[in-house]
Structure formats: structure tokens, C-alpha cells
Design a protein around this motif. Structure first.
Motif, PDB file in Angstrom:
ATOM      1  N   ARG A 166     -18.704  -1.324  -8.709  1.00  0.00           N
ATOM      2  CA  ARG A 166     -18.662  -0.530  -7.477  1.00  0.00           C
ATOM      3  C   ARG A 166     -17.527  -0.979  -6.565  1.00  0.00           C
ATOM      4  NH1 ARG A 166     -23.611  -0.917  -9.290  1.00  0.00           N
ATOM      5  NH2 ARG A 166     -24.996   0.908  -9.281  1.00  0.00           N
ATOM      6  N   ARG A 167     -17.261  -2.289  -6.543  1.00  0.00           N
ATOM      7  CA  ARG A 167     -16.168  -2.772  -5.699  1.00  0.00           C
ATOM      8  C   ARG A 167     -14.830  -2.256  -6.212  1.00  0.00           C
ATOM      9  NH1 ARG A 167     -14.552  -7.920  -3.185  1.00  0.00           N
ATOM     10  NH2 ARG A 167     -16.683  -8.656  -3.346  1.00  0.00           N
ATOM     11  N   LEU A 168     -14.613  -2.303  -7.510  1.00  0.00           N
ATOM     12  CA  LEU A 168     -13.345  -1.829  -8.046  1.00  0.00           C
ATOM     13  C   LEU A 168     -13.214  -0.312  -7.896  1.00  0.00           C
ATOM     14  CD1 LEU A 168     -12.842  -4.056 -11.196  1.00  0.00           C
ATOM     15  CD2 LEU A 168     -12.252  -4.480  -8.808  1.00  0.00           C
ATOM     16  N   VAL A 169     -14.333   0.404  -7.953  1.00  0.00           N
ATOM     17  CA  VAL A 169     -14.299   1.844  -7.672  1.00  0.00           C
ATOM     18  C   VAL A 169     -13.891   2.071  -6.219  1.00  0.00           C
ATOM     19  CG1 VAL A 169     -15.728   3.908  -7.419  1.00  0.00           C
ATOM     20  CG2 VAL A 169     -15.917   2.494  -9.483  1.00  0.00           C
ATOM     21  N   PHE A 170     -14.438   1.286  -5.301  1.00  0.00           N
ATOM     22  CA  PHE A 170     -14.100   1.418  -3.879  1.00  0.00           C
ATOM     23  C   PHE A 170     -12.603   1.167  -3.668  1.00  0.00           C
ATOM     24  CE2 PHE A 170     -13.704  -0.012   0.505  1.00  0.00           C
ATOM     25  CZ  PHE A 170     -14.559   0.817   1.205  1.00  0.00           C
ATOM     26  N   LEU A 171     -12.049   0.149  -4.319  1.00  0.00           N
ATOM     27  CA  LEU A 171     -10.622  -0.132  -4.198  1.00  0.00           C
ATOM     28  C   LEU A 171      -9.789   1.004  -4.798  1.00  0.00           C
ATOM     29  CD1 LEU A 171     -10.495  -3.938  -5.112  1.00  0.00           C
ATOM     30  CD2 LEU A 171     -10.523  -2.895  -2.842  1.00  0.00           C
ATOM     31  N   ALA A 172     -10.217   1.498  -5.963  1.00  0.00           N
ATOM     32  CA  ALA A 172      -9.485   2.603  -6.589  1.00  0.00           C
ATOM     33  C   ALA A 172      -9.527   3.849  -5.704  1.00  0.00           C
ATOM     34  CB  ALA A 172     -10.066   2.895  -7.969  1.00  0.00           C
ATOM     35  N   GLU A 173     -10.674   4.128  -5.090  1.00  0.00           N
ATOM     36  CA  GLU A 173     -10.771   5.270  -4.173  1.00  0.00           C
ATOM     37  C   GLU A 173      -9.815   5.097  -2.999  1.00  0.00           C
ATOM     38  OE1 GLU A 173     -15.452   6.603  -4.743  1.00  0.00           O
ATOM     39  OE2 GLU A 173     -14.947   4.983  -3.346  1.00  0.00           O
ATOM     40  N   SER A 174      -9.715   3.876  -2.489  1.00  0.00           N
ATOM     41  CA  SER A 174      -8.824   3.625  -1.353  1.00  0.00           C
ATOM     42  C   SER A 174      -7.379   3.862  -1.734  1.00  0.00           C
ATOM     43  CB  SER A 174      -9.016   2.182  -0.858  1.00  0.00           C
ATOM     44  OG  SER A 174     -10.341   1.975  -0.398  1.00  0.00           O
ATOM     45  N   LEU A 175      -6.989   3.428  -2.933  1.00  0.00           N
ATOM     46  CA  LEU A 175      -5.618   3.638  -3.382  1.00  0.00           C
ATOM     47  C   LEU A 175      -5.352   5.114  -3.683  1.00  0.00           C
ATOM     48  CD1 LEU A 175      -5.407   0.510  -5.688  1.00  0.00           C
ATOM     49  CD2 LEU A 175      -4.169   0.832  -3.515  1.00  0.00           C
ATOM     50  N   GLY A 176      -6.325   5.796  -4.275  1.00  0.00           N
ATOM     51  CA  GLY A 176      -6.165   7.221  -4.536  1.00  0.00           C
ATOM     52  C   GLY A 176      -6.032   8.019  -3.263  1.00  0.00           C
ATOM     53  N   ASP A 177      -6.780   7.624  -2.234  1.00  0.00           N
ATOM     54  CA  ASP A 177      -6.679   8.290  -0.934  1.00  0.00           C
ATOM     55  C   ASP A 177      -5.303   8.055  -0.325  1.00  0.00           C
ATOM     56  OD1 ASP A 177      -8.083   9.436   1.627  1.00  0.00           O
ATOM     57  OD2 ASP A 177      -7.170   7.545   2.274  1.00  0.00           O
ATOM     58  N   LEU A 178      -4.820   6.814  -0.374  1.00  0.00           N
ATOM     59  CA  LEU A 178      -3.509   6.508   0.188  1.00  0.00           C
ATOM     60  C   LEU A 178      -2.397   7.253  -0.553  1.00  0.00           C
ATOM     61  CD1 LEU A 178      -1.810   4.830   2.174  1.00  0.00           C
ATOM     62  CD2 LEU A 178      -1.787   2.998   0.452  1.00  0.00           C
ATOM     63  N   ALA A 179      -2.559   7.421  -1.853  1.00  0.00           N
ATOM     64  CA  ALA A 179      -1.526   8.080  -2.662  1.00  0.00           C
ATOM     65  C   ALA A 179      -1.317   9.543  -2.274  1.00  0.00           C
ATOM     66  CB  ALA A 179      -1.884   7.983  -4.142  1.00  0.00           C
ATOM     67  N   ALA A 180      -2.256  10.123  -1.540  1.00  0.00           N
ATOM     68  CA  ALA A 180      -2.067  11.492  -1.055  1.00  0.00           C
ATOM     69  C   ALA A 180      -1.020  11.551   0.055  1.00  0.00           C
ATOM     70  CB  ALA A 180      -3.393  12.056  -0.556  1.00  0.00           C
ATOM     71  N   ARG A 181      -0.717  10.376   0.670  1.00  0.00           N
ATOM     72  CA  ARG A 181       0.234  10.338   1.790  1.00  0.00           C
ATOM     73  C   ARG A 181       1.462   9.483   1.514  1.00  0.00           C
ATOM     74  NH1 ARG A 181      -4.740   9.582   3.299  1.00  0.00           N
ATOM     75  NH2 ARG A 181      -4.573   7.319   3.597  1.00  0.00           N
ATOM     76  N   ARG A 182       1.338   8.543   0.571  1.00  0.00           N
ATOM     77  CA  ARG A 182       2.429   7.607   0.306  1.00  0.00           C
ATOM     78  C   ARG A 182       2.709   7.530  -1.191  1.00  0.00           C
ATOM     79  NH1 ARG A 182       3.460   4.110   4.870  1.00  0.00           N
ATOM     80  NH2 ARG A 182       5.095   3.240   3.502  1.00  0.00           N
ATOM     81  N   ASP A 183       3.906   7.054  -1.519  1.00  0.00           N
ATOM     82  CA  ASP A 183       4.282   6.791  -2.907  1.00  0.00           C
ATOM     83  C   ASP A 183       3.658   5.463  -3.315  1.00  0.00           C
ATOM     84  OD1 ASP A 183       5.488   6.285  -5.324  1.00  0.00           O
ATOM     85  OD2 ASP A 183       7.532   6.226  -4.546  1.00  0.00           O
ATOM     86  N   VAL A 184       2.586   5.494  -4.093  1.00  0.00           N
ATOM     87  CA  VAL A 184       1.815   4.300  -4.445  1.00  0.00           C
ATOM     88  C   VAL A 184       1.956   4.020  -5.942  1.00  0.00           C
ATOM     89  CG1 VAL A 184      -0.471   3.238  -4.513  1.00  0.00           C
ATOM     90  CG2 VAL A 184       0.160   4.708  -2.581  1.00  0.00           C
ATOM     91  N   THR A 185       2.333   2.789  -6.275  1.00  0.00           N
ATOM     92  CA  THR A 185       2.374   2.336  -7.656  1.00  0.00           C
ATOM     93  C   THR A 185       1.336   1.239  -7.839  1.00  0.00           C
ATOM     94  OG1 THR A 185       4.741   2.805  -7.812  1.00  0.00           O
ATOM     95  CG2 THR A 185       3.807   1.358  -9.486  1.00  0.00           C
ATOM     96  N   VAL A 186       0.502   1.387  -8.854  1.00  0.00           N
ATOM     97  CA  VAL A 186      -0.591   0.451  -9.102  1.00  0.00           C
ATOM     98  C   VAL A 186      -0.325  -0.284 -10.410  1.00  0.00           C
ATOM     99  CG1 VAL A 186      -3.086   0.217  -9.454  1.00  0.00           C
ATOM    100  CG2 VAL A 186      -2.203   1.938  -7.858  1.00  0.00           C
ATOM    101  N   TRP A 187      -0.512  -1.600 -10.362  1.00  0.00           N
ATOM    102  CA  TRP A 187      -0.295  -2.455 -11.522  1.00  0.00           C
ATOM    103  C   TRP A 187      -1.561  -3.235 -11.828  1.00  0.00           C
ATOM    104  CZ3 TRP A 187       4.453  -2.641 -14.091  1.00  0.00           C
ATOM    105  CH2 TRP A 187       5.517  -2.022 -13.431  1.00  0.00           C
ATOM    106  N   ARG A 188      -1.645  -3.727 -13.040  1.00  0.00           N
ATOM    107  CA  ARG A 188      -2.675  -4.675 -13.466  1.00  0.00           C
ATOM    108  C   ARG A 188      -1.962  -5.861 -14.089  1.00  0.00           C
ATOM    109  NH1 ARG A 188      -7.886  -4.413 -17.496  1.00  0.00           N
ATOM    110  NH2 ARG A 188      -7.469  -6.389 -18.542  1.00  0.00           N
ATOM    111  N   GLY A 189      -2.335  -7.079 -13.657  1.00  0.00           N
ATOM    112  CA  GLY A 189      -1.726  -8.272 -14.230  1.00  0.00           C
ATOM    113  C   GLY A 189      -1.722  -9.408 -13.232  1.00  0.00           C
TER     114      GLY A 189
END
Length: 432
Positions: A342-365
Motif C-alpha cells: 500500500r505504501r508503494l502504491v501511495f508513492l506511485a500514485e503521487s508520482l503519477g499525479d505529478l506527471a500530469a503537470r511535470r516531466d517525471v522520470t522514475v527509476w529503480r535501483g
């Protein structure tokens, strides 16, 4: 073999209500192996959405009338006065100064009680920023565990049919969130009544909370266990009957209640003196920069966001509205923590929401291996907002950070005593 850095697709936008299936699928596919229970256990909170839009809606709906009297109510939910803003506060979507200001027009008693709770959050951040991992030791006293390592008092309470704890743990499983009163109940059952290691219990709750914060969670457990105050908080039946009326009547243990009587208090010992509780020799390092720090003849090419500060008001983000944004899911850290999905879903939702307004690049590592020189992100010079957590300084030192912005404190940390909330509030924690 270390988890090689890799770029992830942009997370889908969150739904207005309920977890979006596309977001759940994204987390399961790209982060599920890092979650507690693996990809099949990934779920979202039906109550809380990540992202600035959801945070703004929650703050706009804030109604503090009756808060002072009702903030500790548990059941039924309609009686509760708790604001449930903490998931957005914890991840910087609602900075404490903004929430403080939003309470300005509330009735005086409710406003003061609410702001006291915000100051407690600020105190926890001051304490953690100063002591770091040393908060895992007893702040003032020690509490040796009486139960064997690996004991799970919550599982035992469920097996015994304790209706009060089943109510609380079911809500934790469903929403990833608890009111403060029930956090005290589960911590006391673990550390005080059953004598299990409070540090194991703190880890267990931290992993499952949407607002899991080492600062607030660890301080709360120390307060309950008595290692922060010298006196433990004892969970008892009268609290359930007062805060959750009707639960005891439905409990199969109503006539043989295991929390009917007050137990003997656990054997607290004296903790070794901790000089940092009395004085901070370098409050500037604890607090981070007071003004924007820039390297000469260098300009950022991207804004690095951390999980501490994902909101539109992040100072580095706000200062550079035209720069792209980078975020790294720290795979080595997440593999150790094994957070609830649920926490990682919450973080992913936050990044997806921000990506509607900004150029967001997401990495894993690994963060340094991803964003540092020679990493797949190209070692781009970064702007970032200081985060008051121990790992931030270590990670930032390994990255090409050319611009560091101040953390939005309610009250900037000073060098005085932090041995107790009252001592801190009298000095460094004077109200804004």
C-alpha cells in the motif's frame, strides 16, 4: 547480484476514489518483488490516494470543530475527530507550515490542540534529524524484552479472539492507517503487556503504515514502552469501553478479558547518557541549509525528489518549474524494509499525479548508482530539497547535487535540549 538501475515507465494517474487497477498492476510489475508478500500481495488503500490533488482535497475538507474532545475516539468511525492528514504530511504533500496555517480559523481550543499535535510531529523530526539511528536505543530508559525474539503479540491476540485488537488490525490491513489512540493500543499490547521487543514491534508497524516514519513511529513506541519517559502506557479494557463503546460486548473474551486488570509495569533500566539529548554541537548540519546553497558556476539540469517531499510545494521543485524531475525507488533499501504494498502504491500514485503537470522520470535501483556520474541517468547536476533523515546526507554526498534547498520547518532546529517534548517546546519548539 545487485539490482541494476533501470528506468521504469511513468506510473499511471491515480483514481479519484479507490485504487486504480492500472496503478496496482504497475506496482506489482515493477516493485512487487520488493513488497512484503511479493507481487500477489500488492493492494491499495481504499481510503487514501497519493498525490497533490488528493492531499489538497483532504486539506480543503479539514474541519477541526470538536477536534480537542474527539481526536482519540475510535469506534464507530463517525465519532472520530482525527483528521487523517498524516499520510500526505509524512510524504511532504502537505508541509507542516501549510497545515498549521489551515487551522487558523478553527475554534481556539480545537486549534490549539491540533497545533500541539503538529508540534509533536515537528519534535519527532528534530529528534530524529539530530540522533538518527540512535533513536533505536532507549532515549532515557531501557526495556529488555521478556518474550523470545520473533514473538508476534498481534497474531496471538487475533488467535485468542480479542475483538478490540481485531478491529484495529483489520483497519491497518485495509487502510494502512490508524488513529493515534489505537497505535498506542497495539504498541502497548506488544511491548508492555506481552513483553516483546519494542523495536521489533516498531518495525512491524512502520512497514504497514502509509505514514510510516522512523521519526514519529519510533518516538511513539518509545513513549508507550516507557523508554522515552520512564513510565509505560498500559493498554486496558476501560480505554476500549471509553473510546470504542460496544466492542467489548461483542467480544468472546468479554467475561475473561486479558486486559481487564493493570499488569505489573515492566522492569525499566537506566539507559546510557546520550549527550545529544542535551545539546547539539552542530545544529546547522541537523537542520540543513537555512537558505538555498548553490555551487558556483553550476546550474541544475533536473530536480531530484525524495519520498520525504513529493508535493508541488517542494522548494526545489517550485524553484525550477521548467526542469525535469527524477525519482528513484531505492531498491536496496526497499529490499531490506519489505514495506506493505500500500505504501508503494501511495508513492506511485503521487508520482503519477505529478506527471500530469511535470516531466517525471522514475527509476529503480541504488540511488547513487542511478543518478551519480556514470549512472544511467547521466550524472545530471541536481537540485534537491534537504530531507531531515540520516540517509539523505549520505546519498546526497554521492550525487552531483549543485543546489540544495531548505527543508520547510515549522521551527528550525536549534542546539537546545530535546530530552522531552516539553523541554523542546520550551526552547527550540516555541510556536511559529
Amino acid at each position: 547480484m545487485p539490482d541494476a538501475p533501470r528506468r521504469l515507465p511513468t506510473p499511471p494517474p491515480p483514481a479519484d476514489a479507490g485504487p486504480a487497477p492500472e496503478v496496482l498492476a504497475w506496482v506489482a510489475a515493477h516493485l512487487g518483488d520488493l513488497c512484503d508478500g511479493g507481487p500477489d500481495a500488492v493492494a491499495g488503500s481504499p481510503r487514501f490516494r497519493g498525490g497533490q490533488a488528493a492531499a489538497d482535497r483532504a486539506l480543503a475538507a479539514l474541519d477541526l470543530r470538536g477536534y480537542a474532545g474527539d481526536r482519540s475516539e475510535v469506534h464507530p468511525r463517525e465519532r472520530r475527530g482525527a483528521t487523517a492528514l498524516s499520510p500526505w504530511i509524512r510524504h511532504g504533500l502537505l508541509p507542516l507550515p501549510r497545515v498549521w496555517a489551515a487551522a487558523a480559523d478553527a475554534p481556539a481550543r480545537d486549534r490549539e490542540r491540533f497545533r500541539d499535535e503538529l508540534l509533536w510531529q515537528e519534535y519527532a523530526r528534530h529528534l530524529y534529524a539530530r540522533l538518527g539511528t540512535r533513536t533505536r536505543g532507549g532515549l532515557r530508559r531501557t526495556l529488555p524484552p521478556l518474550a523470545p525474539p520473533g514473538t508476534d503479540p498481534w497474531a496471538a491476540a487475533r488467535a485468542d479472539g480479542m475483538a478490540c485488537l481485531e478491529l484495529v488490525l483489520d483497519e491497518l490491513d485495509e487502510d494502512g492507517w490508524l488513529v493515534n489512540q489505537t497505535r498506542m493500543w497495539v504498541a502497548s499490547q506488544w511491548a508492555v503487556r506481552d513483553g516483546a521487543d519494542w523495536r521489533e514491534g516498531e518495525d512491524a508497524l512502520f512497514r504497514r503504515l502509509l505514514d510510516g516514519s522512523r521519526a514519529a513511529n519510533r518516538l511513539g513506541w518509545q513513549w508507550v514502552a516507557g523508554t522515552a519517559t520512564g513510565r509505560p502506557y498500559v493498554f486496558s479494557r476501560w480505554q476500549v469501553e471509553k473510546r470504542a463503546p460496544g466492542i467489548c460486548a461483542s467480544c468472546p473474551l468479554a467475561r475473561n478479558c486479558p486486559i481487564e486488570d493493570r499488569p505489573e509495569e515492566p522492569p525499566l533500566g537506566d539507559a546510557p547518557p546520550e549527550p545529544l539529548l542535551r545539546h547539539d554541537p552542530d545544529p546547522g548540519a541537523t537542520a540543513g541549509p537555512a537558505t538555498v546553497e548553490r555551487l558556483p558556476d553550476a546550474a541544475p539540469a533536473a530536480v531530484w525528489l525524495t519520498a520525504e517531499s513529493l508535493g508541488d510545494a517542494d522548494p526545489a521543485l517550485a524553484a525550477h518549474p521548467d526542469l525535469p524531475v527524477v525519482f528513484v525507488f531505492d531498491a536496496p533499501l526497499l529490499a531490506r524494509l519489505r514495506l506493505d504494498g500500500r505504501r508503494l502504491v501511495f508513492l506511485a500514485e503521487s508520482l503519477g499525479d505529478l506527471a500530469a503537470r511535470r516531466d517525471v522520470t522514475v527509476w529503480r535501483g541504488d540511488v547513487a548508482a542511478t543518478l551519480g556520474g556514470g549512472g544511467p541517468a547521466g550524472g545530471a547536476p541536481l537540485a534537491v530539497t534537504h530531507a531531515p533523515v540520516p540517509g539523505f546526507r549520505r546519498r546526497a554526498a554521492a550525487l552531483p547535487v549543485v543546489e540544495r534547498h531548505p527543508w520547510p520547518w515549522l521551527r528550525r532546529p536549534g542546539g537546545g535540549r530535546v530530552a522531552s517534548f516539553s523541554a523542546w517546546r520550551g526552547r527550540d519548539g516555541r510556536r511559529p
